[in-house]
Every structure is written in structure tokens, then in C-alpha cells.
Design a protein around this motif. Sequence first.
Motif: not given
Length: 532
Positions: A340, A369, A374
Motif C-alpha cells: 500500500c 495494509c 488500506w
Amino acid sequence: MHKLLLSFSLAALLVPALSLAQENQPQPGVYCPHLTRDLKFRDTDATTGGQVTELQKFLADYYEDYPSWAITGNFRGTTLSFVQRFQREQNLPAYGYVGPLTRAAIAQVCGTTTYTPPPKIDSVVPNSGPAGTAYPIQALLHGSSFTSTGNTIHFGLATVSNLTSADGTTISFYVPKELNSRTEVPPMVFPFGEYDLYVTNANGTSNTVVFTLTGGPAPTNASCTWNNHTILHSQIITAYQASTVAYGNQCVSEQRTCNNGTLSGSYQYASCSAGTAASCSFNGQTVAHNASVTAYQSSSVPSGQQCVSQTRACSNGTLSGSYTNATCTVQPPPVAVGTCTYKGQTYAEGQSAQVHNTSQPGSFGSVICDNGAWVLPVSTTQPQFSGENICDTNIFDSDRTDLGCGAYEPKALLSVSPRHGRAALSVTVYSTGSAGVVCAAHTISWGDGTPTENSGTASCIDSFYHRNTHTYASPGSYTISYHYEQGPAAYANSVNVRVDGPTASTGNQSQLASALMAIESALKAILQLLGQ
């Protein structure tokens, strides 16, 4: 000295045999067998001194279509059918019995009439005995080339005709006590002395041996009894130690001789056979003796490796080798672990970040993450939001761009926790159409081929949210799809789930390090808040 001659004669039988096959011309080059005795179906070389193979060699040479594999020394169906064929061609009774007529016909097509050696006397037991009231004396000739029937023993001027020989090497007979070639009444009794003895049969005339007639009491040469059979004095039989032996073992035999009522040796069985080989068992499967199976070292191997196998053979109940698995599968390649980004910084799976909470200005919220997205952390107070993709919410709108989210679009709530793990992986899904939508029927597709789940109100945990669980058995990447309709409104969403195999990917192997980094980031965020 007076001599008595003994002989066999089958010349009268051989003359018609030769005349029946007279139209068949000799065939030079045909293999001429050395046949000295009668042969019949089921005879073997062991019981005939190799005579069966001699016959089979002749048939294979005489007939082009006689199979070479049938030269086995065993008189079986193939040999029987070709003998009958030969007998029909020679105008003989086609019974398949190889007697003097058939042997004479074989000799005729070979271009020779000397197809067997003449009979030979090795000994006569006993070779002497008394005359007079002690008769008859039973004696046993030992030698070779005796025919199964039609043997004639010549004893001086007397003859004993139509005698049989079961094995071609012995003839049992009674010594005549008077001349049967004279017509005196009463017949003339042989005086004491030595008498010449010889045999005639279809194979010719034997050598001469001497038998001595003596005075005094007659010797008692009693026979023996074995397995309800009478064994003559000096007769030899083959006996076996056991009637059966285990597979792979040999029958043990001995020669037992009858000597005046006493049988030598101790073995009690007239025949012996070997047992059947035992089969083996492998994973509930029966493996026959001499058969084999393929076994594997393990039931599965990681992606990129090969299954290791071995061939296990069964030998009389014992299976070679040691591998125990009947099948083996290669695991699919591990699914790549996603990362992420936040404000241009890359975060590994399991790391967290503190982002601005739009609903509470000036405050921060923690996001994690997970499988390249997320998501909100697991919450015990609000489990319906555990694992929700923050891009599907508007509580972090001030950081949407920094979090890699596009413009906010209302979607159905679909929270999945966890979003990754090892097989078998169990996930918990919370879902609803949108805020304020009453909990009602919806569909969830798990993406692994299992039936789509059509949940009604039974899965509701309150007035708004559904709660469902599912287990993924095999490694891979799966998409959970949610669909809900209420009147004209339709709501949908989807989430990716990663299921890792037995061997973790590079990202998974660093899972512990990532988790430690996430803890470190969370501590830093807490310290920042405390500093404010």
C-alpha cells in the motif's frame, strides 16, 4: 544244463502300421525322434526320460504351423491336437496316444525303421529260485526300451506273452514252471539248472541273462503296502516329504525301495505341489504377486518442485520400497503479496498508518495494509467494520488522494476479515446495502466455485447487517462479490482474498518483520499524539 528263454514281441503289430502309412514317402531332413516308449496326454519329460520333447521336436519340424513355444516337455493340448492330425494323415486311429503304430509311422516318414534301440536287460531280481511246488516265483526285470504293452519274455523253450511296463524300465513276471510249448499230459516240468532269458517287443530283441532254477524252499519275496498301493519286491517309488510347500520352496523327495516286504525311507506323500504366492496391500488396494504400483514420497510438494516417486513391486506378500502415498500434487504458485502507499511512501502488508479522520477534525485514525488495500483494523466493539476498505468510506476524505483512493462513490458495505492467510482460511463477512437499509435477502459469491450464498434475514446480526462465514480450502486468489436489491435500488461491492499455500511467498516469509514494523509505526503515531 537246461536253458529257458523269455522275450517280448510286437512285430505283428508293426507290420500293419507300416502298411497303413505306406503311401507317405520318407521326408529327408525331417527331425527323427528317439522314441522308446508309449506317450499319452499329460506325460512329461520327467516321467518319460525326455521322450515328450523328442516328440514335440518332430512335430515342430514336420509341421510348419506347430508353435515353437509348445516345445515344453509337457504333453498338453497343442501336442495332442498335432498328434491326432498326424494319425489321421497316416490312416491311424486318431486318439492322440503315441503307441507302436504311431511310432512306426513316424519312423516311416523319417525314412528309417530303426527309430528306437532294442530292449536291454540290466538285471533280473531274483536271478534264481527253486523248482517244483514252490512255484510260481515272481521276478522283476530291470532295463530299458520296454514297451508299455506287448512285451514277451522267453524262458528256455517257454514264453510269457503280453506283459506290460509302466515306466519302460521294469517288467514284473512269474517264472514258468513247465513247458507251455509242449502238449504232454501232464506237462513237462522244468528240471533244475540255468536258463537263458530275453525279451522281444516292437523295439526288437534284448540281450540274454541267466536265471537259475534250484531246489529247496522257495524264497519269500513279500511285497510292500504304501498309501493303499501294493509295491512289488525291489520296486522303486518316489515319495515326498509333504503334500504342499510354501510358494518359492521346492518339494523334497526320496526314492523308496521295497525289499521283501520292507519299504525303505520314510516320506509318506505320493505327490507334492507348491502353494500360491501371496498378494500385497497398498493404501487399501490389493497388489497381486509380481504386480507393481507407483508410490510417492509425499502427497503434495510446493510450487516449482517435482513429486518424487518410486515403483513398489509385490513379491509373495512383501511390497518393496517405502513410499506410502498413492498420489501427489504440486501446489500452485504462491499469490503475490500486495503493498500500500500513503503520501508517496510504500507500506508492506501488515504495516499501519495514521490518517486524518474527516468525521473528527484534528484527529487521526489507524488503517492497516492488508492484501494490497488500506482497511480498518479489527474492532471488537464495531465488528461490522473490521476489514472494510477505507476507499469505500468517506471518513478519511481529506487523505483520499494520499491513500490512493479515487473519488468517493457510495457502495454496499462489505467488510472481510482476514483478507489473507494460509489454507484452509476462514473469513468473516459483514455486509449491508447502505446505511439505513433494512437487513434483507442478498447474495454472496465466494469466487471458489462453491454455490452462491442466498442469505435471508437469518444471517442478520441486527436490523441492518448480515454476518456470513466461509472457508477456502485451496491456495489462490479469490473475489468475494456482494449483491443486494431493494425495489429500484441495487447495491454491490467486491473484495479480493488471498489464500497462501504450504510454502509462503517471499512477502509472507517476512510477515513477522512486517508485523513488527506495523507495531513500530503505531507506537510512533501514539507518541506523536501524546506530544501534541
